[in-house]
Design a protein around this motif. Sequence first.
Motif, PDB file in Angstrom:
ATOM      1  N   TYR A 175     106.328 -24.450 -39.689  1.00 48.91           N
ATOM      2  CA  TYR A 175     107.052 -24.047 -38.663  1.00 48.91           C
ATOM      3  C   TYR A 175     106.541 -24.504 -37.279  1.00 48.91           C
ATOM      4  CZ  TYR A 175     109.727 -21.227 -41.550  1.00 48.91           C
ATOM      5  OH  TYR A 175     110.675 -20.710 -42.714  1.00 48.91           O
ATOM      6  N   GLN A 176     105.776 -25.703 -37.426  1.00 49.33           N
ATOM      7  CA  GLN A 176     104.894 -26.275 -36.267  1.00 49.33           C
ATOM      8  C   GLN A 176     105.932 -26.620 -35.216  1.00 49.33           C
ATOM      9  OE1 GLN A 176     103.294 -30.143 -36.705  1.00 49.33           O
ATOM     10  NE2 GLN A 176     102.277 -29.936 -34.708  1.00 49.33           N
ATOM     11  N   ASP A 177     105.771 -26.132 -33.816  1.00 47.18           N
ATOM     12  CA  ASP A 177     106.660 -26.311 -32.957  1.00 47.18           C
ATOM     13  C   ASP A 177     107.959 -25.974 -33.057  1.00 47.18           C
ATOM     14  OD1 ASP A 177     104.649 -27.033 -31.338  1.00 47.18           O
ATOM     15  OD2 ASP A 177     104.522 -29.131 -31.819  1.00 47.18           O
ATOM     16  N   ASN A 178     108.295 -25.086 -33.904  1.00 47.44           N
ATOM     17  CA  ASN A 178     109.523 -24.688 -34.265  1.00 47.44           C
ATOM     18  C   ASN A 178     110.081 -23.372 -33.553  1.00 47.44           C
ATOM     19  OD1 ASN A 178     111.755 -23.600 -35.829  1.00 47.44           O
ATOM     20  ND2 ASN A 178     111.245 -24.710 -37.690  1.00 47.44           N
TER      21      ASN A 178
END
Lengths: 303, 212
Positions: free
Chosen positions: B35-38
Amino acid sequence: MFGYVRPAAHRLGEADNERFRSVYCGLCHVLGRRYGLAARFLLNFDFTLLAILLSLGEGTERCVRRCAVHPCRGCAVLRETAALDVAADRIVILAWWQLRDHIADHGFWSGLKYRLAALLLRRAYRKAKTLAASFDTAVQKHLDELALREREHCASLDAAAEPFAALLAEIASVETDETRRRILTQLFYHLGRWIYLADAADDFREDAKSGNYNPLRYRYGAEADVLPEDAKRSLAETLDASIRRMAGAYALLDAGEWAPLLDSIFYDSLFGIGRAVLDGVYHRPPRIRSGRGAEEERYERSL
Amino acid sequence: MSDPYKVLNIPPTATDDEVKHAYRQLARKYHPDNYQDNPLADLAQEKMKEINEAYEQIQRQRKIGSAAASSSDRGENGYRYGYGGSAHRAASGSPLMQRVRMAIAEGDISQAERLLNEAEEHDAEWNFLMAVVSSRRGWMDDAKRYLETACRMDPTNEEYRAAMNRFAAGGFHPEGYRGVSTMSYDSECLRYCATLAICSCCSGGRFCILPC
């Protein structure tokens, strides 16, 4: 809409495949009941997936219905739910505005069939518009943006895909629960982005011949009528990125009995369909084709 | 608190190993790397918290219940997934970039974008932060390109490299699914796509959606 998405049927048992079919058939019946015969020809797989995602948590009661295609034995269809109604309204509105686009793009004679199709769809559209007025406005806005990006020969894949992605994301606004709306907005956005880019890859050769705008040509500076290997790899990576965003959003939903079916889409079949499109071996099933030619065919048949 | 077994999706009769297995699966699913930069990262974080609490509770209950307490407790073996502090807080070269990082941390992406557009110098950090902003908007191709530029301009920067590695990582896939990608999808399965597509033998072809 284009109709690329489908489950990885080979991974699923009879029951799950039937389940997908029941939504497809259910949507077809709802289209027929609400908007008449012509609207039934607008049905496609992408909206089937949308309807499933919108209906998570709703009833999954099925009944047997007959139709022209299955006149004798009939088939099990999902009973009309709010999600199916929502999907049906949006299918009609989207198809209507795509038709208007074609009419604007073509001259009098070559655009005649679209005019005729629009005539057939006019009543349905008017009804759908009263039921989903805000979506109607949003579609117009996003399709205008799309036309603008095409005119200015946009070289960013993301900017080119944005209007269509945002258009699909708009469908999530019917969700009343805040958290679910956020999740579905993200999921539909990347579904739209993925569909748009897959379609661009699929049409690449055709567009190279006809000189139509194709975002991949401007992004990768590809002059030939096939995408070079490194461009393919880069496109595959960005398709993966969207699939992972979809999977990440999907993981936050409670899929219940739809889990095996949806797992097969988000963890398997989207990758395979993307690969087939990139390799040029993806053959769209007879009735569900993408882009302009497809609309023509569909409407010709419906006439 | 809700039933911890329900959270981990296992029956209360599950063995310790099954509990651990279920926990690990779910922890992989909601891992921050996925969920990086999500924009949905906060929801995944909540899920992770629920799972961690449920696992802890089961461990506690079982320890009390049995005299021979297991030593493979999550806390003891250090097996703990979690979301760290807010990302992108690393020290910035310029005050403007610092403000961009603050805007991103507060979730105000349009403000971050405005500030980035003001910047005159497009250095490695500018490219990196553009990548973060693009990724938050779902503009994954632009994000990748900015990130590549940032890494090229400053190849020794740990933060950029870590982001690049996460970007290239395969993401979660459940049991029974291999970690595939569009490029690595094997041709064996492609044949299935072809069969699926040309199938027109039943239902008059028109409504057939499944291979037959």
